[in-house]
Design a protein around this motif. Sequence first.
Motif, PDB file in Angstrom:
ATOM      1  N   THR A 236       0.539  -1.287  -0.022  1.00  0.00           N
ATOM      2  CA  THR A 236      -0.287   0.068  -0.340  1.00  0.00           C
ATOM      3  C   THR A 236       1.226   1.784  -0.002  1.00  0.00           C
ATOM      4  O   THR A 236       1.815   1.043   0.157  1.00  0.00           O
ATOM      5  CB  THR A 236      -1.164   0.558   1.371  1.00  0.00           C
ATOM      6  N   LEU A 237       0.391   2.506  -0.465  1.00  0.00           N
ATOM      7  CA  LEU A 237       0.644   3.426  -0.239  1.00  0.00           C
ATOM      8  C   LEU A 237       0.398   4.558   0.300  1.00  0.00           C
ATOM      9  O   LEU A 237      -0.937   5.053   0.430  1.00  0.00           O
ATOM     10  CB  LEU A 237       0.977   3.592  -1.953  1.00  0.00           C
ATOM     11  N   ALA A 238       1.310   4.638   1.652  1.00  0.00           N
ATOM     12  CA  ALA A 238       1.013   5.398   2.826  1.00  0.00           C
ATOM     13  C   ALA A 238       0.324   7.502   2.112  1.00  0.00           C
ATOM     14  O   ALA A 238       1.721   7.946   1.533  1.00  0.00           O
ATOM     15  CB  ALA A 238       1.556   6.028   3.611  1.00  0.00           C
ATOM     16  N   HIS A 239      -0.589   8.045   1.604  1.00  0.00           N
ATOM     17  CA  HIS A 239      -0.631   9.403   1.403  1.00  0.00           C
ATOM     18  C   HIS A 239      -1.173  10.228   1.945  1.00  0.00           C
ATOM     19  O   HIS A 239      -1.383  11.603   1.488  1.00  0.00           O
ATOM     20  CB  HIS A 239      -1.275   9.533  -0.254  1.00  0.00           C
ATOM     21  N   THR A 267       3.892  13.930   1.989  1.00  0.00           N
ATOM     22  CA  THR A 267       2.615  14.511   2.053  1.00  0.00           C
ATOM     23  C   THR A 267       1.738  14.099   0.571  1.00  0.00           C
ATOM     24  O   THR A 267       2.593  13.534  -0.161  1.00  0.00           O
ATOM     25  CB  THR A 267       2.751  16.069   1.726  1.00  0.00           C
ATOM     26  N   PHE A 268       0.582  14.337   0.120  1.00  0.00           N
ATOM     27  CA  PHE A 268       0.229  13.949  -1.115  1.00  0.00           C
ATOM     28  C   PHE A 268       0.343  15.365  -2.277  1.00  0.00           C
ATOM     29  O   PHE A 268       0.583  16.196  -1.720  1.00  0.00           O
ATOM     30  CB  PHE A 268      -1.781  14.034  -1.031  1.00  0.00           C
ATOM     31  N   ASN A 269       1.131  14.429  -3.282  1.00  0.00           N
ATOM     32  CA  ASN A 269       0.724  15.200  -4.048  1.00  0.00           C
ATOM     33  C   ASN A 269       0.665  14.277  -5.785  1.00  0.00           C
ATOM     34  O   ASN A 269       1.192  13.049  -5.312  1.00  0.00           O
ATOM     35  CB  ASN A 269       2.453  15.889  -4.801  1.00  0.00           C
ATOM     36  N   PHE A 273       1.437  10.780  -6.533  1.00  0.00           N
ATOM     37  CA  PHE A 273       0.993   9.473  -6.367  1.00  0.00           C
ATOM     38  C   PHE A 273       0.308   8.314  -7.284  1.00  0.00           C
ATOM     39  O   PHE A 273       0.605   7.246  -7.661  1.00  0.00           O
ATOM     40  CB  PHE A 273      -0.641  10.514  -6.401  1.00  0.00           C
ATOM     41  N   LEU A 274       0.209   8.891  -8.563  1.00  0.00           N
ATOM     42  CA  LEU A 274       0.556   8.446 -10.169  1.00  0.00           C
ATOM     43  C   LEU A 274       1.679   7.591 -10.293  1.00  0.00           C
ATOM     44  O   LEU A 274       1.900   6.171 -10.663  1.00  0.00           O
ATOM     45  CB  LEU A 274      -0.047   9.058 -11.175  1.00  0.00           C
ATOM     46  N   VAL A 301      -3.603   9.683 -15.709  1.00  0.00           N
ATOM     47  CA  VAL A 301      -3.922   8.388 -15.523  1.00  0.00           C
ATOM     48  C   VAL A 301      -4.189   7.350 -16.570  1.00  0.00           C
ATOM     49  O   VAL A 301      -4.991   7.560 -17.543  1.00  0.00           O
ATOM     50  CB  VAL A 301      -5.088   8.316 -14.805  1.00  0.00           C
ATOM     51  N   LYS A 302      -3.405   5.975 -16.557  1.00  0.00           N
ATOM     52  CA  LYS A 302      -3.111   5.565 -17.463  1.00  0.00           C
ATOM     53  C   LYS A 302      -3.646   3.981 -17.411  1.00  0.00           C
ATOM     54  O   LYS A 302      -4.636   3.888 -16.112  1.00  0.00           O
ATOM     55  CB  LYS A 302      -1.720   6.127 -18.664  1.00  0.00           C
ATOM     56  N   ASP A 303      -2.397   2.797 -16.743  1.00  0.00           N
ATOM     57  CA  ASP A 303      -2.115   2.226 -16.820  1.00  0.00           C
ATOM     58  C   ASP A 303      -1.238   1.866 -15.388  1.00  0.00           C
ATOM     59  O   ASP A 303      -1.833   0.913 -14.911  1.00  0.00           O
ATOM     60  CB  ASP A 303      -1.960   1.374 -17.489  1.00  0.00           C
ATOM     61  N   GLN A 304      -1.547   3.377 -14.516  1.00  0.00           N
ATOM     62  CA  GLN A 304      -0.391   3.190 -12.941  1.00  0.00           C
ATOM     63  C   GLN A 304      -1.522   1.921 -11.913  1.00  0.00           C
ATOM     64  O   GLN A 304      -1.037   1.773 -11.084  1.00  0.00           O
ATOM     65  CB  GLN A 304      -0.437   4.827 -11.900  1.00  0.00           C
TER      66      GLN A 304
END
Length: 548
Positions: A236-239, A267-269, A273-274, A301-304
């Motif tokens: 998981t990604l902590a954002h 912090t969230f960016n 994030f992508l 947003v593509k196939d991330q």
Amino acid sequence: MIYEGPNLDVPAVDVLTFLFDDPNGRASDDTPLHAEARDPQRYITKAQLRNLTGCFAHFLRTEYAIGAAGPSKDVVVPISTGQSALAALLYGVIAAEGIYAPVSHSSTVDDAVRQIKDGPGKVIVCSSDAKDLAIAAAARVGLPQRNVLVLTSYPDITLESVNGEVACDFKKQLQWRKITDPKELEQSKICIYYSSGTTGLPKGVVLSHTNLVAEGSMLSSAGRVLLEEAKVQFRTLAHLPTAHAAALVCYFVNPIYEGGVTYWMPTFNFDDFLRYFGELKITSIFSVPPVFLGIAKHPAVKDQFSNLVIVCSGAAPMSKELQDAAKSRMKLEGLFAQTWGMTETSASVTWSTPTKTNTAGSVGRLLPNTKLRLVDEEEKDVSEGQPGEALVKAPTVVQGYHRNPEANKATFTADGWLRTGDILCMRGDELFVVDRKKEMIKYKAFQVAPAELEGIIASHPAVLDAAVIGVPQNYTEVPRAYVVLAPPAKGKISEEDIMDFVKSKVMDYKRLRGGVRFVDAVPRSASGKILRKELRERRKLEDQQSKL
């Protein structure tokens, strides 16, 4: 009528024993558990995390007497952006038998001071980028700089005072006291997380060992099967903000129990994030509706998201339209769940069941060991299928608020039900959030849910974000929308266009009779909740200016 989730045996142990030693936990000593997203090869294993926990606990006990006078008396206040050693700090505070009471790194000094005084905080631990806030708040409450510590996770893990007087040398450890007495577990105070304060000042919510062990066990029983079937590792990604209850569960409890790694963003960016999603092959994510709105509409947003198996949204309602749009952009074949809960329930009360069909827009079904009633204004059960305020009983429901008996009296019934303030509806065996009780708009004899209108407006291709409040008009209340347009739509889409769009999709009494106002941004809390009180203040100014 009382609705009940399935039964589940929950271990009667403290949360550290549950996370590190429970036989059903999936992490082995060499399992990577925490890492910086920017450098995933430098990670903290379970064995290293156990060692850090003991070192931090020993340091806090010997240098600051945290827990020396007994459990649940000394408050440690973290003010930190996301970092990989933060879990060790939480566990170290619990091992020292202190109370972990985080403050948002985006707080004003006044906000931080209010929460530190409420503790009262004995020690502040900050990330390097929150040092100025921590020092300023400490000065205001009379804490010396020796009691302000800076935690660094990268490239090396350090914990030392801002004045350089003391530092953790990582040579000695303090082992946590294992607890198995059910009464002591239920009455323990290990964390204070502050409610979002969207309708008033934040309140300190006291969480126990029982709360966190129950939440971890219940969520694992609901979600682990999906990872097993897909044969993938939990990543998981902590954002999200570290001072939010969602971070407590999603980054500090669930991942270690599931034997997965949490990659940390400070912090969230959205761009980062992508990028991290694709690079790190994230398989499980919990986020909030504004992030999913970005996923649904952002051209990058593509196939991330191709490795995702579990997606969950919470903290605020998400419309069926947004859920479908985000799922389509992510090309998700796995579970897209919504969960409903609050800080006072240790996060989640519901979850989408992997083995059953889940309706888009639903927040799923009750988690194990959870009871729920839907009641009217007089707290009488509503008829089946009708909306009502949700009252909850569960091992995840907290004891109450910190030093706030008035709030306890208002929030808990005499027979122990938690008044959530949320209006829900049961359709079949699935729950749907209608809106907050205090936010429902009363137009003549009808109830209008802002969340429903916001979901419809956000589905317009020219809209990036939207919020709806009630405004007085002709002795009743009518909906007014505050809308953020996408840059290409500015000057091309009018207020009337948005009003007509909504009119074409709702019953007559739900129309935007209060009009539409275009804004640069919708005010939101760090967890994504709409700050309607700021919009109401804006509305007052608009009305005053219109009379000039």
